[in-house]
Write a protein that holds these residues in place. Structure first.
Motif, short mmCIF file in Angstrom:
data_model
loop_
_atom_site.label_atom_id
_atom_site.label_comp_id
_atom_site.label_asym_id
_atom_site.label_seq_id
_atom_site.Cartn_x
_atom_site.Cartn_y
_atom_site.Cartn_z
N LYS A 29 18.80 -33.43 11.28
CA LYS A 29 18.00 -34.92 11.34
C LYS A 29 18.10 -35.89 11.06
O LYS A 29 18.08 -36.86 11.77
N ASN A 30 19.40 -35.93 9.63
CA ASN A 30 19.92 -36.76 9.33
C ASN A 30 20.84 -37.31 10.12
O ASN A 30 22.03 -38.15 9.15
N ALA A 31 21.58 -37.14 11.02
CA ALA A 31 22.37 -37.37 11.71
C ALA A 31 23.12 -38.86 12.42
O ALA A 31 23.54 -38.88 13.48
N ARG A 32 22.43 -39.64 11.95
CA ARG A 32 22.04 -41.05 12.63
C ARG A 32 23.43 -41.34 12.81
O ARG A 32 23.97 -41.96 13.88
N ARG A 33 23.99 -41.66 11.09
CA ARG A 33 25.18 -42.19 11.69
C ARG A 33 26.36 -41.33 12.59
O ARG A 33 27.48 -42.40 13.47
N ALA A 34 26.59 -40.28 13.02
CA ALA A 34 28.11 -39.44 13.87
C ALA A 34 27.15 -39.82 15.34
O ALA A 34 27.87 -39.89 16.19
N LEU A 35 25.78 -39.67 15.20
CA LEU A 35 25.25 -40.35 16.67
C LEU A 35 25.77 -41.49 17.33
O LEU A 35 26.16 -42.06 18.54
N GLU A 36 26.08 -42.46 16.04
CA GLU A 36 26.31 -43.75 16.41
C GLU A 36 27.87 -44.15 16.37
O GLU A 36 27.84 -44.59 18.01
N VAL A 37 28.37 -43.01 16.36
CA VAL A 37 29.83 -43.10 16.37
C VAL A 37 30.41 -42.30 17.87
O VAL A 37 31.08 -43.10 18.16
N MET A 38 30.16 -40.88 17.99
CA MET A 38 29.23 -40.81 19.30
C MET A 38 29.19 -41.64 20.31
O MET A 38 29.77 -41.90 21.93
N ALA A 39 27.92 -42.47 20.15
CA ALA A 39 28.20 -43.46 21.62
C ALA A 39 28.96 -44.38 21.53
O ALA A 39 28.98 -45.31 22.65
N TYR A 40 29.89 -45.15 20.38
CA TYR A 40 29.70 -45.80 20.09
C TYR A 40 32.07 -45.56 20.88
O TYR A 40 32.12 -46.26 21.68
N MET A 41 32.24 -44.18 20.75
CA MET A 41 33.85 -43.63 20.74
C MET A 41 34.39 -43.76 22.24
O MET A 41 32.86 -43.09 22.66
N PRO A 42 35.19 -43.64 23.13
CA PRO A 42 35.62 -43.69 24.40
C PRO A 42 35.12 -42.05 24.47
O PRO A 42 35.42 -41.26 23.73
N LEU A 43 34.86 -41.32 25.35
CA LEU A 43 34.52 -39.61 25.13
C LEU A 43 36.05 -39.07 25.67
O LEU A 43 36.09 -37.96 25.15
N GLU A 44 37.09 -39.70 26.24
CA GLU A 44 38.36 -39.07 26.09
C GLU A 44 38.73 -38.79 25.14
O GLU A 44 40.09 -38.77 25.18
#
Length: 260
Positions: free
Chosen positions: A182-197
């Motif tokens: 539930k407290n994974a906000r920062r990691a999810l922001e990096v997931m969204a930013y970084m290119p999938l490749e």
């Protein structure tokens, strides 16, 4: 669906009761590749031995910042020798940890080891698997001071701003089951930013079991939960993300697929 667990510690004592059963079960569950990184000389040797037993398992050799007591830079000669094995795909797990490593002297020592192991990775033309806990600035400074190296920030705890630096360097990031917390906000922001490749998925087994398995021993059979979370963030199907991160791992570790 093919899944590649880019980071799992199968030499750990937590697997002593059923290690063979767990590892043998993975291909039937779609896990067609695993990298087992060492944290010191002994675990690097154990990882090598496991890699020799299972065709889909590879290993990395290195000295973790929490495992430097009694180590000297001369020990990197054995790390180098281990890296010469045909199933060694990276130098790792290496890096900095200011959560557990507290004193200025020990932190300085860990920086010396990190820099030396990045030099080794560059010399051997291998990627580095980097541990970074509460040491983002120093970790990134040392990485930037080693142009020509390539690597992954495993169990990524970077901020979105730090991720921009990683992106510019062309490095990868990898995420564990903690992205389901539930407290994974920062990691999810990096997931969204970084290119999938340039994203890989991992378990960090036996640690970091994802929801709804949190608190249990983790293993590669749960890596699909990280793929599901990444798929939600990227607006893709889990199958698309599984295949993309599988291909990313093959490219990053310079591997050929074992299973079609």
């Amino acid at each position: 669906m093919r899944l590649f667990d880019s980071h799992a510690h199968y030499y750990d004592d937590a697997f002593d009761p059923d290690r063979a059963e767990v590892l043998s079960s993975l291909p039937a569950h779609g896990v067609t590749g695993v990298v087992c990184p060492g944290c010191d000389l002994e675990s690097s040797r154990q990882s090598l031995a496991l890699a020799e037993q299972y065709p889909f398992l590879y290993f990395a050799a290195g000295l973790h910042p929490e495992n430097l007591e009694g180590a000297t830079l001369a020990d990197l000669e054995e790390v180098k020798a281990l890296c010469g094995h045909p199933k060694c795909v990276a130098v790792g797990e290496i890096g900095l940890d200011y959560y557990w490593v507290k004193t200025p002297e020990d932190r300085a020592n860990s920086r010396d080891f990190f820099a030396a192991q990045l030099d080794l990775a560059r010399e051997l033309d291998l990627p580095a698997i980097v541990h970074d806990r509460d040491a983002h600035k120093d970790t990134l400074d040392i990485v930037r001071a080693h142009p020509g190296t390539r690597g992954v920030f495993h169990c990524c705890a970077l901020s979105a701003e730090d991720a921009k630096v990683v992106d510019k360097l062309g490095w990868y990031v990898s995420f564990t089951g903690n992205v389901t917390f539930k407290n994974a906000r920062r990691a999810l922001e990096v997931m969204a930013y970084m290119p999938l490749e340039r994203i890989m998925i991992e378990t960090d087994a036996p640690y970091m079991a994802p929801e709804p398995f949190r608190g249990k021993r983790n293993d590669s059979n749960y890596v699909y939960r990280v793929a599901e979370t990444l798929a939600q963030i990227k607006g893709l199907s889990t199958e698309e993300v599984a295949e993309a991160t599988y291909q990313n791992a093959l490219r990053f570790f310079d591997l050929k697929p074992l299973f079609q």
